[in-house]
Write a protein that holds these residues in place. Sequence first.
Motif, PDB file in Angstrom:
ATOM      1  N   GLU A 173       9.596  -2.374  -5.972  1.00  0.00           N
ATOM      2  CA  GLU A 173      10.591  -3.452  -6.616  1.00  0.00           C
ATOM      3  C   GLU A 173       9.137  -4.480  -7.055  1.00  0.00           C
ATOM      4  N   LEU A 174       8.411  -4.861  -6.924  1.00  0.00           N
ATOM      5  CA  LEU A 174       7.724  -5.831  -6.544  1.00  0.00           C
ATOM      6  C   LEU A 174       6.916  -5.615  -7.694  1.00  0.00           C
ATOM      7  N   GLY A 179       4.183  -6.345 -11.822  1.00  0.00           N
ATOM      8  CA  GLY A 179       3.336  -5.182 -12.796  1.00  0.00           C
ATOM      9  C   GLY A 179       1.838  -4.800 -11.429  1.00  0.00           C
ATOM     10  N   GLU A 180       2.061  -3.472 -11.964  1.00  0.00           N
ATOM     11  CA  GLU A 180       1.036  -2.865 -11.091  1.00  0.00           C
ATOM     12  C   GLU A 180      -0.313  -3.381 -10.450  1.00  0.00           C
ATOM     13  N   GLU A 181      -1.259  -4.017 -11.085  1.00  0.00           N
ATOM     14  CA  GLU A 181      -1.629  -4.372 -11.354  1.00  0.00           C
ATOM     15  C   GLU A 181      -2.255  -5.495 -10.238  1.00  0.00           C
ATOM     16  N   ARG A 182      -1.190  -6.517  -9.661  1.00  0.00           N
ATOM     17  CA  ARG A 182      -0.720  -7.364  -8.957  1.00  0.00           C
ATOM     18  C   ARG A 182      -1.691  -6.833  -7.159  1.00  0.00           C
ATOM     19  N   LEU A 202      -0.937  -3.987  -6.450  1.00  0.00           N
ATOM     20  CA  LEU A 202       0.296  -2.613  -5.988  1.00  0.00           C
ATOM     21  C   LEU A 202       0.812  -0.931  -6.615  1.00  0.00           C
ATOM     22  N   LYS A 203       0.324  -0.830  -6.813  1.00  0.00           N
ATOM     23  CA  LYS A 203      -0.089   0.504  -7.908  1.00  0.00           C
ATOM     24  C   LYS A 203      -0.676   1.452  -6.519  1.00  0.00           C
TER      25      LYS A 203
END
Length: 282
Positions: A173-174, A179-182, A202-203
Motif C-alpha cells: 500500500e505504501l 512510489g517504489e523508489e521511496r 519500498l520496491k
Amino acid sequence: MSFGELFLCATPIGNLEDITIRVLNKLKEVDLIAAEDTRHSIKLLNHYEIKTPMTSYHEFNKIDKAKYLVEKLKEGLNIAVITDAGTPGISDPGEELVKQCYEAGIKVTSLPGPAACVTALTISGKATRRFAFEAFLPSDKKERREILSELTNETRTIILYEAPHRLLKTLQELLEYLGEERAISVCKELTKKHEDVNRLTLKEAIDYYEINEPKGEYVLVLEGKSRTELSKEEHEKWENIGIEEHFKLYIQKGIDEKEAMKMVAKDRGISKRDVYSIVKAK
C-alpha cells in the motif's frame, strides 16, 4: 483526603535492562500498577522482585476502567501505569486515563524511558529533526486511504508500526501511494537479540519480504518527500487539470467530499469556498 497521583512509567521494549532506577523505585512505592497485560508485565515485576498489586487496563476496558482508576486516585491511592512495552500513552489506552485524570483534577507525571518510535528513528539513518508518527495505520479501509493520501506529500520522516502478518500488505500500500523508489528503514525486534535494520526502497522491501517471512514486531521509518520534488510535482500536476477533476481524483481514492475539497484548496493555495463553488456549480 488529598488525591493520589498517576505515574506513567516507561518499561523496556525488549531488553529488560532498559529501565530506569526511578521507574523501578516508583513501581515498588505505588499502591497499584495498572498494566496493559498483567500476564506479560508479571515477568518484568518478578525479574525485579516487585510485589505491588496489579490490575488490567487495556484497549477493551479503557473507558470504564479509567473511571474506576480515577475513583481510586481520588481516594488517595498512587497508581502507576505500564504498557506491554515502551512509554504509556503512545499509541495505547494510557491516553484515555490521562485525559480523565486531568478532567478530575488529578496530577499526572511521566517517568521517561524507552519508546519504539524514537528508538527506530535514531537508528534508521533517516532525517530526525522533523518526523510524523502515525503508529498503526487504521483498519477501516476508508480512513486508511485518507491517511495514506495525506502521507503522499508528507515532507517529514514518517514512522509507522506494523505486525509481521500485515507487513507485506502495508508495504504494498505504501508503494502504491509513495512510489517504489521511496527509501525505507525496516526496523525489527528493537533492543532484542535479533534486532535488525533493513535499509531499502519500498520496491526492494516488498521483494525481500515476499521471499523472507516477516517475524517479530516492526517499526517502519520512511523518508519524507523532498520539498523541491513536492513543489515541482504539485505545480506540474495541478496546472494541467481543472479544479473539478482535481476534486474527483480524491473522491476516487475513497475520501469524502468535505475532506476532498479541503485537500484541493490546500494543494492549489485557494480557499475552500472557491473549490465548493466550482464543484457544486450546476
